[in-house]
Design an enzyme around this catalytic site. Sequence first.
Site, PDB file in Angstrom:
ATOM      1  CB  ILE A  85     -45.756   1.949   6.682  1.00  0.00           C
ATOM      2  CG1 ILE A  85     -45.748   2.358   5.280  1.00  0.00           C
ATOM      3  CG2 ILE A  85     -47.148   2.348   7.077  1.00  0.00           C
ATOM      4  CD1 ILE A  85     -46.016   3.834   4.749  1.00  0.00           C
ATOM      5  CD  GLU A  90     -37.720  -5.277   5.894  1.00  0.00           C
ATOM      6  OE1 GLU A  90     -36.733  -5.006   5.650  1.00  0.00           O
ATOM      7  OE2 GLU A  90     -37.993  -6.666   5.624  1.00  0.00           O
ATOM      8  CG  HIS A 151     -45.904  -5.713   2.654  1.00  0.00           C
ATOM      9  ND1 HIS A 151     -45.766  -6.478   3.434  1.00  0.00           N
ATOM     10  CD2 HIS A 151     -45.367  -6.141   1.561  1.00  0.00           C
ATOM     11  CE1 HIS A 151     -45.240  -7.762   2.994  1.00  0.00           C
ATOM     12  NE2 HIS A 151     -44.798  -7.264   1.836  1.00  0.00           N
ATOM     13  CD  GLU A 182     -46.941 -10.758   1.942  1.00  0.00           C
ATOM     14  OE1 GLU A 182     -46.189 -10.759   3.031  1.00  0.00           O
ATOM     15  OE2 GLU A 182     -46.379 -10.809   0.880  1.00  0.00           O
ATOM     16  CG  HIS A 214     -46.784  -5.901  -2.681  1.00  0.00           C
ATOM     17  ND1 HIS A 214     -47.059  -7.401  -2.676  1.00  0.00           N
ATOM     18  CD2 HIS A 214     -45.387  -5.996  -1.849  1.00  0.00           C
ATOM     19  CE1 HIS A 214     -46.326  -8.174  -1.918  1.00  0.00           C
ATOM     20  NE2 HIS A 214     -45.484  -7.504  -1.313  1.00  0.00           N
TER      21      HIS A 214
END
Length: 265
Positions: A85, A90, A151, A182, A214
Amino acid sequence: MFKKVILVVSFGTSYKETREKTIDAFEKAVAERFPDWEVRRAFTSRMIIKKLKERDGIHIDYVEEALQRLVDDGVSDVAILPTHIMNGVEYDDVARITAKYAEKFQSIILSRPLLSSDEDYDDAIEALNNTYFERFFGDSSDNTAIVMMGHGSDHHANAVYSQMQLKLFTLGFEHVYITTVEGYPSFDDTMRLMAGHKYSKIVLIPFMMVAGDHATNDMASDEEDSLKSKFESAGCDVKCVLEGLGEQKPFQNLFIERFNEMIKE
């Protein structure tokens, strides 16, 4: 022998059904769009890679393993298509590893994540409107809100969620909210943002490529601290949409067309 490979890099998921609907479906769409390229897979979550290997006997390469395998196979040209995203932890790892292998191929290029340029937000919101907003708002959004759960991260790229929220409001989607598991905005932040409205119906949608752990647990479960339970405790009727962005054609097309522009350049 001249050989071109598209390496589709995803965070990954251990949920078979959503993996088939999202990652598998997206890789198939990429293969159909670029028939002259071989399509391969890598994940960035070592935890998911480990779980799949131990539980299911499925081996998925980490990014560095996948690139080394391409070197060993004599591949000359590599195009990396990440499905992340944002430019977060990452994606940073993918970029770092890509740079490390830059001299090992004739060419190696890396596409950007979903949300990078200002135009990306407009394109993503158009895709969200075509995929979800028109479906769940219908002719009227009275008393209904859509809450999309991302996320979240402690990485500075987490700001994409706030920018997406502001973009939604300025484009007239005043009953669509972004929250995170988070990061910021948290559920409490989102509830404060919604306080001026009296919503009776909430539609929960994962703002993630896959509807995995999630989405299943933090968003849609009956656990006391899930989004579903919290909105129900507030007296709302809640509908959970367990669909990842990766299974939606408008989002597949966004990634593919952007990637195609990069290939042409």
